[in-house]
Design a protein around this motif. Structure first.
Motif, mmCIF file in Angstrom:
data_model
loop_
_atom_site.group_PDB
_atom_site.id
_atom_site.type_symbol
_atom_site.label_atom_id
_atom_site.label_comp_id
_atom_site.label_asym_id
_atom_site.label_seq_id
_atom_site.Cartn_x
_atom_site.Cartn_y
_atom_site.Cartn_z
ATOM 1 N N GLN A 10 -13.369 3.273 -2.144
ATOM 2 C CA GLN A 10 -14.178 2.051 -1.998
ATOM 3 C C GLN A 10 -14.440 1.690 -0.539
ATOM 4 O O GLN A 10 -15.478 1.112 -0.219
ATOM 5 C CB GLN A 10 -13.435 0.878 -2.650
ATOM 6 C CG GLN A 10 -13.174 1.068 -4.134
ATOM 7 C CD GLN A 10 -12.056 0.146 -4.610
ATOM 8 O OE1 GLN A 10 -10.938 0.186 -4.101
ATOM 9 N NE2 GLN A 10 -12.370 -0.704 -5.568
ATOM 10 N N HIS A 11 -13.467 1.964 0.328
ATOM 11 C CA HIS A 11 -13.559 1.529 1.727
ATOM 12 C C HIS A 11 -13.142 2.677 2.638
ATOM 13 O O HIS A 11 -12.189 3.385 2.328
ATOM 14 C CB HIS A 11 -12.624 0.348 2.011
ATOM 15 C CG HIS A 11 -12.793 -0.789 1.052
ATOM 16 N ND1 HIS A 11 -13.760 -1.761 1.211
ATOM 17 C CD2 HIS A 11 -12.124 -1.104 -0.083
ATOM 18 C CE1 HIS A 11 -13.672 -2.623 0.219
ATOM 19 N NE2 HIS A 11 -12.696 -2.256 -0.586
ATOM 20 N N ARG B 14 -3.692 3.363 -0.732
ATOM 21 C CA ARG B 14 -3.902 2.876 -2.108
ATOM 22 C C ARG B 14 -3.178 1.556 -2.313
ATOM 23 O O ARG B 14 -1.966 1.477 -2.139
ATOM 24 C CB ARG B 14 -3.363 3.898 -3.120
ATOM 25 C CG ARG B 14 -4.227 5.120 -3.310
ATOM 26 C CD ARG B 14 -3.609 6.070 -4.310
ATOM 27 N NE ARG B 14 -2.268 6.450 -3.917
ATOM 28 C CZ ARG B 14 -1.292 6.763 -4.756
ATOM 29 N NH1 ARG B 14 -1.491 6.746 -6.052
ATOM 30 N NH2 ARG B 14 -0.093 7.090 -4.302
ATOM 31 N N ALA C 20 -8.719 3.153 -0.282
ATOM 32 C CA ALA C 20 -9.365 3.201 1.029
ATOM 33 C C ALA C 20 -8.920 4.447 1.775
ATOM 34 O O ALA C 20 -7.877 5.033 1.478
ATOM 35 C CB ALA C 20 -9.024 1.949 1.837
ATOM 36 N N TYR D 212 0.834 -1.215 0.000
ATOM 37 C CA TYR D 212 0.000 0.000 0.000
ATOM 38 C C TYR D 212 0.866 1.262 0.000
ATOM 39 O O TYR D 212 1.886 1.325 0.704
ATOM 40 C CB TYR D 212 -0.906 0.041 1.244
ATOM 41 C CG TYR D 212 -1.935 -1.071 1.267
ATOM 42 C CD1 TYR D 212 -3.140 -0.941 0.589
ATOM 43 C CD2 TYR D 212 -1.679 -2.256 1.938
ATOM 44 C CE1 TYR D 212 -4.083 -1.965 0.590
ATOM 45 C CE2 TYR D 212 -2.611 -3.295 1.948
ATOM 46 C CZ TYR D 212 -3.808 -3.142 1.275
ATOM 47 O OH TYR D 212 -4.727 -4.158 1.272
ATOM 48 N N LEU E 53 -9.054 -5.683 4.530
ATOM 49 C CA LEU E 53 -8.473 -5.790 3.194
ATOM 50 C C LEU E 53 -7.186 -6.573 3.419
ATOM 51 O O LEU E 53 -6.673 -6.582 4.538
ATOM 52 C CB LEU E 53 -8.158 -4.412 2.598
ATOM 53 C CG LEU E 53 -9.317 -3.516 2.187
ATOM 54 C CD1 LEU E 53 -8.779 -2.204 1.587
ATOM 55 C CD2 LEU E 53 -10.229 -4.201 1.193
ATOM 56 N N ASP F 203 -5.311 -2.626 -6.444
ATOM 57 C CA ASP F 203 -6.630 -2.352 -7.023
ATOM 58 C C ASP F 203 -7.645 -1.977 -5.949
ATOM 59 O O ASP F 203 -8.790 -2.394 -5.985
ATOM 60 C CB ASP F 203 -7.128 -3.527 -7.879
ATOM 61 C CG ASP F 203 -6.691 -4.853 -7.304
ATOM 62 O OD1 ASP F 203 -6.302 -5.733 -8.070
ATOM 63 O OD2 ASP F 203 -6.709 -4.984 -6.057
ATOM 64 N N SER F 204 -7.193 -1.192 -4.976
ATOM 65 C CA SER F 204 -8.138 -0.710 -3.965
ATOM 66 C C SER F 204 -7.777 0.714 -3.545
ATOM 67 O O SER F 204 -6.606 1.103 -3.562
ATOM 68 C CB SER F 204 -8.119 -1.626 -2.731
ATOM 69 O OG SER F 204 -6.847 -1.632 -2.146
#
Ligand SMILES: [Zn+2]
Length: 293
Positions: free
Chosen positions: A90-91, A42, A48, A4, A168, A45-46
């Motif tokens: 997304q989160h 980040r 948050a 991340y 996650l 592919d996420s």
């Protein structure tokens, strides 16, 4: 190897707060400027966030005036250096429900939110108490609590009953009950994805406000000095602080107080033309630094 990218994003600041509010019992030691931030995580592919800051809406006006909050910027503006829009988030991991952490629920229309069940239910209970208990409601905007319940109805709010590992991949949510608030939680990022990670970052929420809470201002002989604002107990806060440090493998510098004005002294930072800082803690293998040329 980092999974991340982690950035602390300032979105406004509180002009002056007594040091005694930040460090319990330190009366008559002056005032401090307090940045308000949320944290961008980040992955490959996420997208948050830890907390969402507050909304600059009419119902917030009282807080904004009472606390002398300045230079508030929209999430569009705050996220734009990353090429991210609020719709892309997304989160959202909510550390607790105070207005400067949960007041921006409506600003992220596609996000799923995660909070401790005890945090939300305790605020609803507190709302039912007689007016003479209203000190307990300090820093709470009741409309945020209503909005959270709406999100629960709409399937966009998950209420956690205790610890949630790998919410996650590599990200754990850990409660610290009856501390700053009834259901505060912190976020542990194991950035190499390992169960026994040697690359751990801990997002402390308001369990600490400043580095000084973890060392008492005495780096040579550190001790835990709790924050000055707690609905729960100072003893529980102190043991929660120890848990934060343990979660970071004993490395205090990996425990991040998002209200700390000195983060930029420790970590690579870039200051935008709007006066807000972006503080870089980690860069994922799939991303580039936002700070280094
Ligand atoms: Zn708080």
């Amino acid at each position: 190897m980092s999974d991340y990218s982690i950035h602390i994003l300032e979105y406004c600041y509180l002009n002056e707060i007594p040091n005694a509010a930040l460090n319990y019992g330190r009366h008559n030691t002056g005032m401090a400027k307090l940045p308000f931030c949320y944290i961008l995580l980040r992955g490959k592919d996420s997208v948050a966030l830890v907390d969402v800051g507050h909304n600059n809406s009419e119902q917030m006006a009282k807080f904004i005036t009472d606390f002398d909050i300045r230079n508030w910027r929209t999430p569009q503006e705050v996220l734009s250096p990353f090429g991210i829009k609020p719709e892309d988030v997304q989160h959202v991991f909510l550390t607790h429900a105070h207005f400067d952490h949960m007041g921006g629920l409506a600003l992220f229309p596609n996000a799923k939110f995660y909070i401790q069940e005890k945090e939300l239910s305790n605020w609803i209970w507190t709302m039912t108490l007689d007016r003479r208990f209203r000190w307990l409601m300090g820093s709470i905007d009741t409309s945020d609590v209503l909005k959270a319940v709406e999100l629960a109805r709409d399937g966009r709010l998950l209420l956690l009953k205790g610890r949630a590992d790998d919410i996650l991949p590599g990200i754990d949510l850990v409660p610290a009950f009856d501390t700053h608030s009834a259901g505060s939680q912190y976020v542990v990022i194991r950035n190499d994805g390992q169960a026994n990670s040697s690359d751990t970052w801990v997002m402390a929420g308001d369990l600490i406000y400043q580095f000084s809470n973890l060392d008492g201002g005495d780096e040579k002989d550190p001790y835990y000095h709790p924050i000055g604002i707690a609905n729960g107990s100072q003893e529980k806060l102190i043991f929660a602080m120890h848990d934060l440090v343990e979660a970071a493998n004993g490395d205090r510098t990996r425990v991040i107080p998002a209200h700390e004005a000195r983060l930029s002294e420790r970590f690579p930072t870039r200051e935008e033309s709007n006066g807000l800082k972006i503080i870089e803690l980690a860069v994922a293998d799939c991303h580039q630094s936002m700070v280094m040329a």
